[in-house]
Design a protein around this motif. Structure first.
Motif, PDB file in Angstrom:
ATOM      1  N   ILE A  95       0.843  -1.202   0.000  1.00  0.00           N
ATOM      2  CA  ILE A  95       0.000   0.000   0.000  1.00  0.00           C
ATOM      3  C   ILE A  95       0.873   1.246   0.000  1.00  0.00           C
ATOM      4  CG2 ILE A  95      -1.751   1.295   1.285  1.00  0.00           C
ATOM      5  CD1 ILE A  95      -2.784  -1.362   2.352  1.00  0.00           C
ATOM      6  N   GLU A  96       1.925   1.241   0.807  1.00  0.00           N
ATOM      7  CA  GLU A  96       2.833   2.383   0.795  1.00  0.00           C
ATOM      8  C   GLU A  96       3.528   2.498  -0.561  1.00  0.00           C
ATOM      9  OE1 GLU A  96       6.705   4.282   3.109  1.00  0.00           O
ATOM     10  OE2 GLU A  96       6.078   2.230   3.531  1.00  0.00           O
ATOM     11  N   VAL A  97       3.887   1.368  -1.151  1.00  0.00           N
ATOM     12  CA  VAL A  97       4.542   1.409  -2.458  1.00  0.00           C
ATOM     13  C   VAL A  97       3.626   2.037  -3.494  1.00  0.00           C
ATOM     14  CG1 VAL A  97       5.486  -0.011  -4.318  1.00  0.00           C
ATOM     15  CG2 VAL A  97       6.039  -0.545  -1.949  1.00  0.00           C
ATOM     16  N   ARG A  98       2.367   1.629  -3.516  1.00  0.00           N
ATOM     17  CA  ARG A  98       1.435   2.199  -4.483  1.00  0.00           C
ATOM     18  C   ARG A  98       1.145   3.671  -4.186  1.00  0.00           C
ATOM     19  NH1 ARG A  98      -3.691  -1.097  -4.533  1.00  0.00           N
ATOM     20  NH2 ARG A  98      -3.048  -1.935  -2.528  1.00  0.00           N
ATOM     21  N   THR A  99       1.138   4.020  -2.894  1.00  0.00           N
ATOM     22  CA  THR A  99       0.965   5.437  -2.538  1.00  0.00           C
ATOM     23  C   THR A  99       2.131   6.268  -3.052  1.00  0.00           C
ATOM     24  OG1 THR A  99      -0.245   4.801  -0.539  1.00  0.00           O
ATOM     25  CG2 THR A  99       0.616   7.039  -0.629  1.00  0.00           C
ATOM     26  N   LEU A 100       3.330   5.770  -2.870  1.00  0.00           N
ATOM     27  CA  LEU A 100       4.506   6.481  -3.363  1.00  0.00           C
ATOM     28  C   LEU A 100       4.501   6.566  -4.887  1.00  0.00           C
ATOM     29  CD1 LEU A 100       7.180   4.938  -0.960  1.00  0.00           C
ATOM     30  CD2 LEU A 100       6.368   7.297  -0.954  1.00  0.00           C
ATOM     31  N   GLN A 101       3.997   5.529  -5.535  1.00  0.00           N
ATOM     32  CA  GLN A 101       3.904   5.562  -6.995  1.00  0.00           C
ATOM     33  C   GLN A 101       2.969   6.690  -7.445  1.00  0.00           C
ATOM     34  OE1 GLN A 101       2.010   2.145  -8.641  1.00  0.00           O
ATOM     35  NE2 GLN A 101       2.536   2.628 -10.745  1.00  0.00           N
ATOM     36  N   GLN A 102       1.818   6.810  -6.772  1.00  0.00           N
ATOM     37  CA  GLN A 102       0.884   7.891  -7.107  1.00  0.00           C
ATOM     38  C   GLN A 102       1.507   9.251  -6.809  1.00  0.00           C
ATOM     39  OE1 GLN A 102      -2.221   7.769  -8.345  1.00  0.00           O
ATOM     40  NE2 GLN A 102      -2.761   5.606  -8.235  1.00  0.00           N
ATOM     41  N   LEU A 103       2.202   9.354  -5.670  1.00  0.00           N
ATOM     42  CA  LEU A 103       2.851  10.623  -5.320  1.00  0.00           C
ATOM     43  C   LEU A 103       3.896  11.005  -6.358  1.00  0.00           C
ATOM     44  CD1 LEU A 103       3.335  10.379  -1.446  1.00  0.00           C
ATOM     45  CD2 LEU A 103       2.030  12.108  -2.674  1.00  0.00           C
ATOM     46  N   ALA A 104       4.654  10.028  -6.819  1.00  0.00           N
ATOM     47  CA  ALA A 104       5.691  10.326  -7.811  1.00  0.00           C
ATOM     48  C   ALA A 104       5.074  10.918  -9.070  1.00  0.00           C
ATOM     49  CB  ALA A 104       6.473   9.048  -8.143  1.00  0.00           C
ATOM     50  N   ARG A 105       3.946  10.391  -9.501  1.00  0.00           N
ATOM     51  CA  ARG A 105       3.297  10.925 -10.698  1.00  0.00           C
ATOM     52  C   ARG A 105       2.805  12.349 -10.470  1.00  0.00           C
ATOM     53  NH1 ARG A 105      -0.371   5.523 -11.977  1.00  0.00           N
ATOM     54  NH2 ARG A 105       1.326   4.215 -12.769  1.00  0.00           N
ATOM     55  N   SER A 136       9.883   7.519  -5.935  1.00  0.00           N
ATOM     56  CA  SER A 136      10.097   6.283  -6.686  1.00  0.00           C
ATOM     57  C   SER A 136      11.249   5.469  -6.099  1.00  0.00           C
ATOM     58  CB  SER A 136      10.377   6.600  -8.156  1.00  0.00           C
ATOM     59  OG  SER A 136       9.289   7.266  -8.749  1.00  0.00           O
ATOM     60  N   LYS A 137      12.290   6.152  -5.663  1.00  0.00           N
ATOM     61  CA  LYS A 137      13.438   5.448  -5.081  1.00  0.00           C
ATOM     62  C   LYS A 137      13.042   4.763  -3.773  1.00  0.00           C
ATOM     63  CE  LYS A 137      18.304   6.249  -3.896  1.00  0.00           C
ATOM     64  NZ  LYS A 137      19.386   7.265  -3.849  1.00  0.00           N
ATOM     65  N   THR A 138      12.237   5.444  -2.959  1.00  0.00           N
ATOM     66  CA  THR A 138      11.773   4.842  -1.710  1.00  0.00           C
ATOM     67  C   THR A 138      10.909   3.623  -1.988  1.00  0.00           C
ATOM     68  OG1 THR A 138      11.810   7.021  -0.659  1.00  0.00           O
ATOM     69  CG2 THR A 138      10.563   5.292   0.443  1.00  0.00           C
ATOM     70  N   ALA A 147       4.251  -2.842  -8.606  1.00  0.00           N
ATOM     71  CA  ALA A 147       4.109  -1.390  -8.459  1.00  0.00           C
ATOM     72  C   ALA A 147       5.467  -0.714  -8.353  1.00  0.00           C
ATOM     73  CB  ALA A 147       3.261  -1.078  -7.221  1.00  0.00           C
ATOM     74  N   ALA A 148       6.401  -1.332  -7.619  1.00  0.00           N
ATOM     75  CA  ALA A 148       7.731  -0.742  -7.487  1.00  0.00           C
ATOM     76  C   ALA A 148       8.471  -0.753  -8.822  1.00  0.00           C
ATOM     77  CB  ALA A 148       8.535  -1.495  -6.431  1.00  0.00           C
ATOM     78  N   ARG A 149       8.324  -1.827  -9.590  1.00  0.00           N
ATOM     79  CA  ARG A 149       8.978  -1.870 -10.902  1.00  0.00           C
ATOM     80  C   ARG A 149       8.399  -0.813 -11.835  1.00  0.00           C
ATOM     81  NH1 ARG A 149       9.035  -7.630 -10.033  1.00  0.00           N
ATOM     82  NH2 ARG A 149       7.019  -7.824 -11.091  1.00  0.00           N
ATOM     83  N   LEU A 150       7.084  -0.635 -11.766  1.00  0.00           N
ATOM     84  CA  LEU A 150       6.460   0.391 -12.599  1.00  0.00           C
ATOM     85  C   LEU A 150       6.929   1.783 -12.178  1.00  0.00           C
ATOM     86  CD1 LEU A 150       4.492   1.115 -14.829  1.00  0.00           C
ATOM     87  CD2 LEU A 150       2.640   1.045 -13.148  1.00  0.00           C
ATOM     88  N   ALA A 151       7.021   2.008 -10.858  1.00  0.00           N
ATOM     89  CA  ALA A 151       7.524   3.299 -10.383  1.00  0.00           C
ATOM     90  C   ALA A 151       8.964   3.523 -10.826  1.00  0.00           C
ATOM     91  CB  ALA A 151       7.417   3.363  -8.853  1.00  0.00           C
TER      92      ALA A 151
END
Length: 827
Positions: free
Chosen positions: A497-507, A522-524, A534-538
């Motif tokens: 969930i945090e990974v997907r949240t960070l992905q949205q934040l990065a965008r 994205s690095k986090t 999700a991390a690979r996509l970020a």
């Protein structure tokens, strides 16, 4: 029937004509998978299904198809493709190289096709569309004529073909658009209706099974009627039923008993048991812990049970239970190793727990397929475990966009009962299912139910999905979405969930121009779960943003200092190969433009030392040498050039390197060597460099002669001299004066005195060209001026003009041109 027929030709010309008449197959590759576009001259019903790793496309057309594009452009997914001629059509058989979901869509992907002239086969990891489900209806009015009817209006032809892998005969009925197929396999005594993306595929188990195509659908029958039960049973593919792992009565008794008394009795039974009875006693204790959801304790008991077993003699039940306990405490990798033990085999229980392990590893495609292979095993579990398994199975279907399958799992959950502890998580899944089906308001309502629940994990995921959906609908501004996601990233940490949240934040950060924060998010995310989707996509999005910053116009808004800091913080995103080298060179040019020469030299030096070789390395070394010269470090420029010497360099690059080396040698005091290097070099830049070397060596007359040679017939052009030319002319006059060359001074004065238009310029030229009329103070001042003249800027300007690629972005123009002289004090 169904055998592969060789294509016969009578002459090479016939082969050429057949190839020319064949309709090509267009292949489209994208982030969502591979699309194969088939075009026909007329409306063509089709069928699409998959068996093992082979995908079959059957069409009611004998039109020739050119399959070379599939072999050429889809070779990363399709390993082999062949055509099988049929009496009333043809079959295209494609063997997949890796597991893929398969779908068929009418049209070419951009525009739908209502009559079936164009069909698109979709091969992807996830699917955004699903076929309309077909239904098999039983007719039991007369048992002697029992049959099955599949409603399929406008059904096409019936084809019989033989699968070369399995050797069995298949009955295939094609259909026009839209895509309609059987979502699940259905097995009967005399036949099986196979899973399909389009059309009806039947595998007869009896030779007298017949399929009849009618205007309303397809009828399956046999003489004497089919053997049909009064109710359907849920199908199971590829595995056989095995005894259940848990006895429901014992499970209920364990849960109903007083915990301490029951536990103590089971521990005592273990302590007094011996031999084979001890294994059974320990399994009973492990089942008791499992019934109370104490999975870690159960795993400890099972570890002890298997500790003394020799490889190959392990108890299958103990291994399976330990695998399940490991999955439920978050160790799916270890569980898969246990399930791979030959003692367990490939029964339904093994398939079920493998599916659960894949789901916990977020390998959704594999999990969904394995769940489908073990449907019967789910029903043998106690209700508490059924809820766990069905929830993960529903999520696996949602993740791969198998929405009919997800809806079926949701119905199963309702049947076993959704308890309060899992209701928020199920609400999130129902919201995702509704969103996938386009029911956005229903999805938002489900998300809000989860957000308001006490389940913090479900509330966090629901908040993330709600913000994303509201952002998609335009119901929330980007600033408010950022605020909510930043709060969520601070409150919920450590999982996907945090990974997907960070992905949205990065965008959102990238859209707002906050590039460093986007890359940091994205690095986090990558550091938290490097193997998650999700991390690979970020990571991919961060790499694309990084490339846009340093290879495109997006980075122009960054100051050079910020660009350098961002590059050093995230330099691991630098692409390999030519694009990465170009990125570093562009960044170096930006640093040079703001006089950050040491940092630019470090970047280029790293390229020379670690990334390049051959002519490319020599070219970048020339650029590096120029940076060292600009930074007043000629020794390092010489070292860079000497370390990258190679034979047979191109003329332009060779001349550039020789000029740079000569200038560097001159700046280190080795002027004779510098003159030897440029002795035979042509061009204006070589003439100026020789003049600079002579001037630095105090050989005034030669320096002045080289300047006179440099300007040639410039005196005959009545165009006024610019500031740079005036400075050079006065410097040459000073050189002739210091060399006591009266003839040279007279000649020079006669040529250039009329072009000195300004008062100050004329006065300076007069004092320089008439030393006899000047006083001693003027001569001393001229000598001091000659000693202070810096010729490096002029050399760099000439190099930039001659070799424009040497420094892609030149430094800002100096307000004091090279060779210009300070105002002469005095008269």
């Amino acid at each position: 029937v169904g055998t592969i027929k060789p294509v016969e030709t009578t002459a090479p010309a016939a082969s050429v004509q057949a190839a020319a008449a064949a309709a090509p197959v267009a292949v489209q590759r994208g982030s969502d998978g591979v699309r194969l576009n088939f075009a026909f001259d007329a409306a063509t019903p089709a069928a699409l299904f998959r068996r093992a790793d082979a995908v079959w496309l059957v069409v009611d057309s004998t039109q020739a198809l050119d399959l070379d594009a599939i072999r050429r452009d889809a070779k990363s997914v399709v390993g082999e493709v062949s055509r099988i001629a049929l009496p009333q059509g043809q079959a295209i058989r494609m063997r997949l190289l890796r597991p893929q979901l398969v779908a068929l869509a009418a049209g070419d992907g951009a525009t739908p096709d209502a009559d079936g002239r164009r069909w698109t086969v979709i091969l992807a990891d996830t699917l955004t569309t699903a076929p309309q489900p077909l239904e098999a209806r039983r007719d039991l009015a007369d048992p002697r004529r029992a049959s099955i009817t599949v409603p399929l209006a406008g059904a096409g032809q019936l084809h019989r073909l033989t699968d070369p892998d399995a050797g069995d005969v298949l009955l295939v009925v094609t259909a026009p658009p839209p895509a309609r197929g059987f979502i699940k396999r259905q097995d009967m005594v005399e036949l099986s209706v196979l899973e399909s993306a389009q059309g009806v595929v039947v595998r007869p188990k009896s030779d007298d099974v017949a399929a009849t195509v009618t205007p309303d659908g397809v009828t399956l029958s046999r003489p004497g009627g089919l053997t049909l039960s009064s109710a359907w049973t849920r199908p199971e593919r590829g595995v056989s039923a095995v005894p259940p792992l848990f006895d429901d009565a014992v499970w209920r008794a364990d849960r109903a008993a007083a915990f301490i008394a029951r536990r103590d009795a089971l521990i005592e039974a273990v302590s007094v048991a011996g031999g084979a009875d001890r294994i059974a006693a320990r399994l009973a204790l492990a089942r008791f812990y499992m019934a109370w959801a104490m999975y870690a304790e159960a795993k400890a008991v099972l570890d002890l049970t298997l500790a003394d077993a020799k490889p190959g003699t392990e108890d299958a039940t103990a291994l399976t239970m330990r695998a399940l306990a490991g999955i439920l405490i978050g160790r799916p990798e270890q569980a898969l190793k246990d399930l791979a033990n030959p003692a367990i085999g490939s029964g339904a229980n093994a398939q079920l727990w493998k599916a659960l392990a894949y789901a916990r590893q977020q390998k959704w495609a594999a999990a969904r397929e394995a769940f489908k292979n073990a449907e019967l095993a789910i029903g043998t579990l106690p209700l508490e475990l059924q809820r766990v398994v069905l929830r993960d199975a529903m999520r696996a279907s949602v993740e791969v966009r198998d929405y009919p399958g997800a809806a079926a799992r949701g119905d199963d959950l309702d049947a076993v009962g959704v308890t309060a502890d899992i209701a928020p998580a199920v609400a999130v899944l129902r919201g995702r299912l509704a969103e996938g089906l386009g029911q956005e308001k229903t999805a938002l309502a489900a998300y809000r139910i989860a957000v308001a629940s006490p389940d913090r994990q479900a509330a966090a995921e629901a908040r993330l999905l709600e913000v994303a959906l509201r952002r998609k609908r335009g119901d929330i501004a980007a600033t408010e979405a950022l605020s909510q996601l930043e709060t969520l990233s601070a409150l919920w940490r450590g999982d996907d969930i945090e990974v997907r949240t960070l992905q949205q934040l990065a965008r959102l950060y990238a859209d707002a121009g906050r590039y460093a924060e986007s890359l940091a998010a994205s690095k986090t995310a990558t550091r938290l779960q490097p193997n998650s989707e999700a991390a690979r996509l970020a990571q991919d999005e961060a790499a694309a943003l990084f490339a846009q910053l340093y290879l495109g116009p997006k980075g122009d808004s960054l100051s050079p200092i910020d660009a350098l800091a961002t590059f050093y913080d995230y330099r691991e995103l630098t692409p390999i190969g030519r694009r990465g080298d170009e990125m570093i060179r562009r960044l170096a040019d930006r640093l040079i433009a703001v006089d950050l020469l040491a940092q630019a030299a470090d970047l280029l030096q790293y390229q020379v030392d670690h990334r390049l070789d051959g002519a490319a390395r020599a070219q970048v070394a020339a650029r590096l040498a120029m940076v060292y010269l600009m930074n007043r470090k000629p020794e390092r420029a010489i070292a860079a050039l000497h370390a990258t010497r190679i034979a047979d360099l191109a003329g332009e690059l060779r001349q550039q390197r020789l000029l740079l080396e000569a200038r560097a040698q001159s700046d280190t005091g080795r002027r004779d060597l510098a003159l030897e290097i440029v002795a035979n070099l042509p061009g204006r830049e070589a003439i100026r460099l020789r003049s600079d070397i002579y001037w630095a060596a105090r050989r005034w007359r030669e320096a002045a002669e080289q300047i006179e040679l440099y300007y040639g017939d410039r005196a005959r052009d009545f165009k006024p001299l610019n500031a740079t030319e005036k400075g050079d002319i006065i410097r040459a006059a000073i050189g002739y004066a210091l060399a006591d060359d009266a003839l040279g001074l007279a000649r020079f004065r006669e040529k250039y005195a009329p072009l000195m238009a300004g008062e100050a310029d004329r006065d300076a030229f007069d004092k320089a060209s008439k030393p006899a009329s000047a006083n001693n103070a003027d001569l001393v001042n001229l000598a001091k001026i000659a000693g202070r003249v810096d010729t490096l800027d002029g050399f760099l300007r000439e190099m930039q003009a001659r070799f424009p690629d040497a420094i892609a972005r030149a430094a800002p123009a100096d307000t004091t041109p090279t060779g210009s002289l300070p105002a002469i004090a005095g008269e």
